[in-house]
Design a protein around this motif. Structure first.
Motif, PDB file in Angstrom:
ATOM      1  N   ASP A  25     -32.320  71.987   2.504  1.00 18.32           N
ATOM      2  CA  ASP A  25     -32.189  73.398   2.161  1.00 18.32           C
ATOM      3  C   ASP A  25     -33.094  74.213   3.056  1.00 18.32           C
ATOM      4  O   ASP A  25     -34.069  73.710   3.640  1.00 18.32           O
ATOM      5  N   LYS A  26     -32.757  75.501   3.168  1.00 22.12           N
ATOM      6  CA  LYS A  26     -33.502  76.401   4.038  1.00 22.12           C
ATOM      7  C   LYS A  26     -34.844  76.756   3.433  1.00 22.12           C
ATOM      8  O   LYS A  26     -34.975  76.939   2.220  1.00 22.12           O
ATOM      9  N   GLY A  27     -35.814  76.894   4.318  1.00 18.20           N
ATOM     10  CA  GLY A  27     -37.102  77.428   3.919  1.00 18.20           C
ATOM     11  C   GLY A  27     -37.152  78.915   4.206  1.00 18.20           C
ATOM     12  O   GLY A  27     -36.153  79.620   4.063  1.00 18.20           O
ATOM     13  N   TYR A  85     -32.707  76.736  13.799  1.00 23.53           N
ATOM     14  CA  TYR A  85     -33.071  75.329  13.578  1.00 23.53           C
ATOM     15  C   TYR A  85     -32.001  74.618  12.749  1.00 23.53           C
ATOM     16  O   TYR A  85     -31.283  75.225  11.987  1.00 23.53           O
ATOM     17  N   LYS A  86     -31.903  73.321  12.951  1.00 24.00           N
ATOM     18  CA  LYS A  86     -31.079  72.453  12.121  1.00 24.00           C
ATOM     19  C   LYS A  86     -31.881  71.219  11.765  1.00 24.00           C
ATOM     20  O   LYS A  86     -32.803  70.831  12.483  1.00 24.00           O
ATOM     21  N   VAL A  87     -31.521  70.608  10.647  1.00 22.12           N
ATOM     22  CA  VAL A  87     -32.151  69.355  10.238  1.00 22.12           C
ATOM     23  C   VAL A  87     -31.074  68.425   9.708  1.00 22.12           C
ATOM     24  O   VAL A  87     -29.952  68.836   9.430  1.00 22.12           O
ATOM     25  N   SER A  88     -31.435  67.167   9.582  1.00 19.87           N
ATOM     26  CA  SER A  88     -30.572  66.195   8.913  1.00 19.87           C
ATOM     27  C   SER A  88     -31.457  65.174   8.205  1.00 19.87           C
ATOM     28  O   SER A  88     -32.603  64.952   8.604  1.00 19.87           O
ATOM     29  N   ARG A  89     -30.927  64.566   7.167  1.00 18.05           N
ATOM     30  CA  ARG A  89     -31.694  63.532   6.446  1.00 18.05           C
ATOM     31  C   ARG A  89     -30.716  62.411   6.073  1.00 18.05           C
ATOM     32  O   ARG A  89     -30.177  62.336   4.983  1.00 18.05           O
ATOM     33  N   LYS A  90     -30.486  61.566   7.049  1.00 16.29           N
ATOM     34  CA  LYS A  90     -29.557  60.453   6.853  1.00 16.29           C
ATOM     35  C   LYS A  90     -30.261  59.224   6.281  1.00 16.29           C
ATOM     36  O   LYS A  90     -29.634  58.358   5.666  1.00 16.29           O
ATOM     37  N   ILE A 149     -33.906  69.876  14.836  1.00 16.96           N
ATOM     38  CA  ILE A 149     -33.054  70.086  15.998  1.00 16.96           C
ATOM     39  C   ILE A 149     -33.045  71.551  16.367  1.00 16.96           C
ATOM     40  O   ILE A 149     -32.811  72.422  15.512  1.00 16.96           O
ATOM     41  N   LEU A 150     -33.295  71.818  17.646  1.00 15.56           N
ATOM     42  CA  LEU A 150     -33.163  73.164  18.187  1.00 15.56           C
ATOM     43  C   LEU A 150     -32.002  73.112  19.167  1.00 15.56           C
ATOM     44  O   LEU A 150     -32.131  72.561  20.259  1.00 15.56           O
TER      45      LEU A 150
END
Lengths: 115, 111
Positions: free
Chosen positions: A56-58, A64-69, A77-78
């Protein structure tokens, strides 16, 4: 040793060149978060993750992007970095409980410069 | 008004001085109050944690919370050069892991 690791520690790049900053924790923590730290602005949360596949966004998620696999990894990720993303970045993790306080453990930081 | 206000300093004191660091906040739902210490080129580390109001002492460090005034303090007695760092206050409601940080106060203790 219980720790949060980040790589790279230092990065100089150019505008528009996609980059990924990795974060890994070995404490089996459910909660992970990314912050940026800027002079005069303090620590600001970019994204957070409560568990695998839950992000979720802060306060400052734009650009920015993120992932949690996987539970242990939480890359930032930029996709098209810009100079205003020049900053010191910290990954943090904590053992999530239904309520109450959780100590957040911080990584050593990644100093990013976007030219 | 920001949720958490902290004077960014910097603060410079001689060795052995008593140091007082403070934060004010506006959200009355905050219940957990923390102080993190950040050495140069390192990530923040938890120094002290207090739940609700009252005092907590750990060696030379004392954390105080005054919920009626929405004010927290960290006192360092007999300050040492090794205490030179940036000190960040942080708070949470306890219902989630989200921490709200102050901007941090840079402290230098001179030998």
């Amino acid at each position: 040793e219980a720790q949060v690791t980040q790589n790279p520690r230092y990065l100089i790049t150019v505008t528009g060149k996609k980059l990924t900053v990795t974060c890994s924790q070995n404490m089996n923590h459910e909660y992970m978060s990314w912050y940026r730290q800027d002079p005069g602005l303090g620590l600001r949360q970019i994204y957070y993750s409560m568990n695998v596949e839950v992000t979720d966004k802060g306060d400052v998620p734009e650009g920015y992007k993120v992932s949690r696999k996987e539970k242990r990894n939480f890359p930032l990720i930029l996709e098209s970095p810009s100079p205003n993303q020049t900053s010191l970045y910290f990954c943090a993790s904590s053992l999530r409980q239904p309520a109450g306080y959780n100590e957040q453990f911080f990584g050593p930081g990644t100093r990013l410069t976007v030219l | 008004q920001k949720e958490v206000e902290q004077d960014p300093g910097p603060l410079s004191v001689p060795e052995g001085a008593i140091v007082s660091l403070n934060c004010t906040y506006s959200n009355s739902a905050f219940q957990y109050f923390m102080w993190y210490r950040q050495y140069s080129r390192k990530g923040p580390e938890l120094l002290m944690y207090t739940y609700s109001s009252g005092n907590k002492e750990d060696g030379r460090f004392t954390a105080q919370v005054d919920k009626s005034s929405k004010y927290i303090s960290l006192f360092i007695r007999d300050s040492q050069p090794s205490d030179s760092a940036t000190y960040l206050c942080a708070m949470s409601t306890g219902g989630s892991e989200k921490l709200v940080f102050g901007k941090g106060m840079k402290l230098t203790v001179n030998p």
